[in-house]
Design a protein around this motif. Sequence first.
Motif, mmCIF file in Angstrom:
data_model
loop_
_atom_site.group_PDB
_atom_site.id
_atom_site.type_symbol
_atom_site.label_atom_id
_atom_site.label_comp_id
_atom_site.label_asym_id
_atom_site.label_seq_id
_atom_site.Cartn_x
_atom_site.Cartn_y
_atom_site.Cartn_z
ATOM 1 N N THR B 170 0.860 -1.180 0.000
ATOM 2 C CA THR B 170 0.000 0.000 0.000
ATOM 3 C C THR B 170 0.897 1.230 0.000
ATOM 4 O O THR B 170 1.885 1.264 0.731
ATOM 5 N N LEU B 171 0.568 2.213 -0.825
ATOM 6 C CA LEU B 171 1.314 3.476 -0.771
ATOM 7 C C LEU B 171 0.843 4.266 0.441
ATOM 8 O O LEU B 171 -0.359 4.411 0.675
ATOM 9 N N ILE B 172 1.797 4.800 1.167
ATOM 10 C CA ILE B 172 1.492 5.474 2.422
ATOM 11 C C ILE B 172 0.633 6.729 2.177
ATOM 12 O O ILE B 172 0.805 7.425 1.188
ATOM 13 N N GLN B 173 -0.303 6.987 3.069
ATOM 14 C CA GLN B 173 -1.151 8.172 2.958
ATOM 15 C C GLN B 173 -0.624 9.321 3.799
ATOM 16 O O GLN B 173 -1.067 10.453 3.647
ATOM 17 N N SER B 174 0.288 9.006 4.702
ATOM 18 C CA SER B 174 0.803 10.017 5.617
ATOM 19 C C SER B 174 2.033 9.428 6.302
ATOM 20 O O SER B 174 2.028 8.252 6.667
ATOM 21 N N PRO B 175 3.086 10.233 6.494
ATOM 22 C CA PRO B 175 4.261 9.709 7.211
ATOM 23 C C PRO B 175 3.991 9.543 8.697
ATOM 24 O O PRO B 175 4.859 9.101 9.439
ATOM 25 N N TRP B 176 2.746 9.888 9.141
ATOM 26 C CA TRP B 176 2.521 10.036 10.568
ATOM 27 C C TRP B 176 2.893 8.810 11.402
ATOM 28 O O TRP B 176 3.632 8.907 12.385
ATOM 29 N N MET B 177 2.380 7.625 11.037
ATOM 30 C CA MET B 177 2.529 6.466 11.915
ATOM 31 C C MET B 177 4.010 6.132 12.131
ATOM 32 O O MET B 177 4.427 5.826 13.247
ATOM 33 N N TYR B 178 4.792 6.210 11.052
ATOM 34 C CA TYR B 178 6.221 5.890 11.176
ATOM 35 C C TYR B 178 6.982 6.987 11.921
ATOM 36 O O TYR B 178 7.862 6.701 12.731
ATOM 37 N N ALA B 179 6.636 8.253 11.640
ATOM 38 C CA ALA B 179 7.285 9.338 12.378
ATOM 39 C C ALA B 179 6.965 9.200 13.866
ATOM 40 O O ALA B 179 7.849 9.327 14.719
ATOM 41 N N ASP B 180 5.706 8.922 14.186
ATOM 42 C CA ASP B 180 5.289 8.738 15.580
ATOM 43 C C ASP B 180 6.127 7.664 16.259
ATOM 44 O O ASP B 180 6.585 7.834 17.399
ATOM 45 N N SER B 181 6.372 6.565 15.537
ATOM 46 C CA SER B 181 7.128 5.470 16.150
ATOM 47 C C SER B 181 8.553 5.909 16.479
ATOM 48 O O SER B 181 9.194 5.326 17.356
ATOM 49 N N LEU B 182 9.068 6.917 15.769
ATOM 50 C CA LEU B 182 10.443 7.371 15.996
ATOM 51 C C LEU B 182 10.548 8.392 17.123
ATOM 52 O O LEU B 182 11.656 8.741 17.543
ATOM 53 N N VAL B 183 9.408 8.863 17.630
ATOM 54 C CA VAL B 183 9.436 9.674 18.849
ATOM 55 C C VAL B 183 10.038 8.830 19.978
ATOM 56 O O VAL B 183 10.727 9.360 20.848
ATOM 57 N N GLY B 184 9.827 7.525 19.910
ATOM 58 C CA GLY B 184 10.434 6.611 20.883
ATOM 59 C C GLY B 184 11.946 6.520 20.762
ATOM 60 O O GLY B 184 12.611 5.999 21.641
ATOM 61 N N SER B 185 12.492 6.997 19.647
ATOM 62 C CA SER B 185 13.942 6.943 19.424
ATOM 63 C C SER B 185 14.606 8.298 19.655
ATOM 64 O O SER B 185 15.609 8.393 20.337
ATOM 65 N N LEU B 186 14.065 9.346 19.049
ATOM 66 C CA LEU B 186 14.734 10.656 19.074
ATOM 67 C C LEU B 186 13.904 11.752 19.748
ATOM 68 O O LEU B 186 14.345 12.895 19.828
ATOM 69 N N GLU B 187 12.697 11.436 20.185
ATOM 70 C CA GLU B 187 11.815 12.363 20.917
ATOM 71 C C GLU B 187 11.203 13.479 20.086
ATOM 72 O O GLU B 187 10.029 13.774 20.233
ATOM 73 N N LYS B 188 12.041 14.134 19.251
ATOM 74 C CA LYS B 188 11.477 15.186 18.395
ATOM 75 C C LYS B 188 11.890 14.885 16.972
ATOM 76 O O LYS B 188 13.091 14.909 16.651
ATOM 77 N N VAL B 189 10.927 14.619 16.121
ATOM 78 C CA VAL B 189 11.250 14.241 14.741
ATOM 79 C C VAL B 189 10.325 14.958 13.758
ATOM 80 O O VAL B 189 9.201 15.328 14.091
ATOM 81 N N TYR B 190 10.856 15.146 12.546
ATOM 82 C CA TYR B 190 9.973 15.573 11.454
ATOM 83 C C TYR B 190 10.341 14.795 10.205
ATOM 84 O O TYR B 190 11.482 14.363 10.036
ATOM 85 N N ALA B 191 9.328 14.573 9.370
ATOM 86 C CA ALA B 191 9.529 13.905 8.083
ATOM 87 C C ALA B 191 8.964 14.823 7.014
ATOM 88 O O ALA B 191 8.019 15.570 7.267
ATOM 89 N N LEU B 192 9.554 14.792 5.833
ATOM 90 C CA LEU B 192 8.965 15.506 4.698
ATOM 91 C C LEU B 192 9.017 14.544 3.533
ATOM 92 O O LEU B 192 10.083 14.304 2.959
ATOM 93 N N ASN B 193 7.882 13.950 3.232
ATOM 94 C CA ASN B 193 7.791 12.804 2.317
ATOM 95 C C ASN B 193 6.633 12.969 1.359
ATOM 96 O O ASN B 193 5.636 13.583 1.710
ATOM 97 N N PRO B 194 6.711 12.324 0.212
ATOM 98 C CA PRO B 194 5.500 12.189 -0.603
ATOM 99 C C PRO B 194 4.485 11.272 0.091
ATOM 100 O O PRO B 194 4.869 10.329 0.791
ATOM 101 N N SER B 195 3.206 11.584 -0.079
ATOM 102 C CA SER B 195 2.108 10.747 0.413
ATOM 103 C C SER B 195 1.068 10.662 -0.702
ATOM 104 O O SER B 195 1.033 11.524 -1.576
ATOM 105 N N PHE B 196 0.218 9.642 -0.645
ATOM 106 C CA PHE B 196 -0.621 9.327 -1.802
ATOM 107 C C PHE B 196 -2.073 9.094 -1.391
ATOM 108 O O PHE B 196 -2.334 8.326 -0.467
#
Lengths: 421, 421
Positions: B170-196
Amino acid sequence: MTVTNAQNQTAQHEILMRGWLESYKPGKNPDAGGLIRVRGDNTIREAIVPKRVTGVEDIPTQSIVEVYGYAGEGDEPAIATDIEVLNRAEALPVDLRNIELSNDRYRHLHLRTPKLRAALMFRHFVQKYAREFLESRGYFHVHTPILTEASCVCSGDVFTFPYYNKKIATLIQSPWMYADSLVGSLEKVYALNPSFRREREPTTTHLVEIWQLQVDGAWETNETAMTLEEEFIRYMANMLRSNHADLYSMAGLSMAHLNDFEKSYPRITYDESVKRIRKLGFEMEYGDDFDDDALHALGKEFGSPFFVTTYPKRLKNFWFPQLEENPELTPSNDLFSHTGQGEIIGGGERVNSADQLASNLEYYGHDLDEFDWFLETRKYGCVPHAGFSVGFDRLTAMLMGVDHINKATVYPRLPQGGLRP
Amino acid sequence: MTVTNAQNQTAQHEILMRGWLESYKPGKNPDAGGLIRVRGDNTIREAIVPKRVTGVEDIPTQSIVEVYGYAGEGDEPAIATDIEVLNRAEALPVDLRNIELSNDRYRHLHLRTPKLRAALMFRHFVQKYAREFLESRGYFHVHTPILTEASCVCSGDVFTFPYYNKKIATLIQSPWMYADSLVGSLEKVYALNPSFRREREPTTTHLVEIWQLQVDGAWETNETAMTLEEEFIRYMANMLRSNHADLYSMAGLSMAHLNDFEKSYPRITYDESVKRIRKLGFEMEYGDDFDDDALHALGKEFGSPFFVTTYPKRLKNFWFPQLEENPELTPSNDLFSHTGQGEIIGGGERVNSADQLASNLEYYGHDLDEFDWFLETRKYGCVPHAGFSVGFDRLTAMLMGVDHINKATVYPRLPQGGLRP
């Protein structure tokens, strides 16, 4: 109670350490306090937990805790007075400290460990320095599309699926064609996009979903592109060496290889590389693709990244022009890692004439109709230009000094692998 | 002949102007020289072409030319002595100055015009300032995957296709779920990605392929996220106003709307917004989605971007917790443009407990099995956090002050539209 965040702690200050419980170790002497380690603000802080604070040994690791207390006097450690559990973790399904990198089932948890947190930060900084370098040279960042009708068929196979109105969409294999078309708008452009290749077998250097950095500039030649590529790599290695000893240490990696990037990167023709590889005892015919082991052996000889230039036309793609003095050869270059991460950059001049582009598309077996718009970028005024594509994941792996691309990736999509997490 | 690039020209200096021939106008008086205009280095330069330099009128526009000559004395214009055509364009199939933005057939040529070149530069700078702002607040840039097994189903439909071993990607609709999971790694994260998103119908604010900026931070709340969103938007508007009057002028756009971003952005609850919209004469029931015209009218009242907060649970998605004081409501916010570009940002707190997440997933009709890994990010220690998603294309359109998203996009993929160029 007013509390101060641990960063600002001074002697006698009340402190608050908050984040993930990394470990708790009871004191050896039954009367001594234990030691709690909490990860927060991307560092790990410790405090002694006196015996009167009870129940700490029952908090599972990775639980979110707030440790209240006060800073020690002088060099003495902080002392906890109270511990609150904000979010209680279940017992972990794996030992995060000993998890294998090939076990992607728990990647979302594995990314909490120092090695992979360091990889995330390396990616952040490599990207930051890449942008810094390119923008200082006048390049504009552009967004190029993922969904297209005709990909450029760089390597591996493509992914396709039904789109609206019975159209078929193809996932882009490289931002190159679209970035190239924007040289006609802004002259110097770079893109940093996901690209997709249905590779057949897992290797240590291939991913299905890669981040590709594409750089294209008006008036550049194969020679000036190589100089830019070399300066680009060296800039990043220098920035990492100067500013990020902490990250190498966090990842348990040596920085010794960063010295190699200071050297001048040798440039040998494809022809010359075949001769050298044979001398090293490998079998290779003129016109063959490189064998990975042979490339690695050649890299060891040089002790630095190195360029192979002037590839035969049949080994390259439709976007290369031919050399005037020999139409079987192309003004092309690949930059190879000397430490096993394979081809880091592929670059060269771009075909400038519509007739030559059409003839190239036919030579490599493409359908001219699918590339009508791209042919028009040549028909209606095409500036001489050159550029290069960087495999961002391999670049990061090379600069980190790791032997497998998944050690420099976030959620790797390996050939034949899964899509979860 | 040695020549100097036109930027460095001084009186009596030999000059070289090179780039795209934008126009040539013969002199009115048959003895007078004509005027040639050449685009290069992202500017347009002019030179008088004396009668003795012949054949200029036969060079098609957009051809690549080198104009040799010398700079005029004092305020006098440059004089051409020789013109070489490096790449001769065919006669253009469209008049680039009058092409309609909805005509994507020639987008690759259209992107050479000032309006769209300005749009490309706006995107470059909006992105640059977005990164600058977020990194100054301690956020790390992360790369999140496009190919996934379960997208988060934010809006519109998904695209799916066969992957390896009979899996479906499935093509991702939003980077949200994966970015959220990385809050557990780096606490403050941002992604800038294509979404579909397979949207059904073309509008002025929807694309199939969007660039989405995702920001998530540990210890943030819905309130602090709103403050961050407001400061983020205001920072970019200020940077554009201070540094890029030239771009607005190049695009033929007013900068007046930039003043609106200086104000404090009103925050009204969903409940309050329904009452206000009814007062404005629109029909709306509590629990309805917003009508575009009603939102636009509300924005006009405020005269600045504005927040709607505290949405009912049934209008939101599985990642929102419920308010303690009323489990039918969520600590959520949307930031809307007041100038017609729709929802620019959607943000809020994230559900923190595994049980609540599981119950939410069921409530919204998702298959728990597909989200097993994401549930584990809650099971094994989840820090309180909040964040927001920015539609980068809409954001750019709003800051530019254009009424259609394709005026702020490079190669737009519109619902029901094509994939070429």
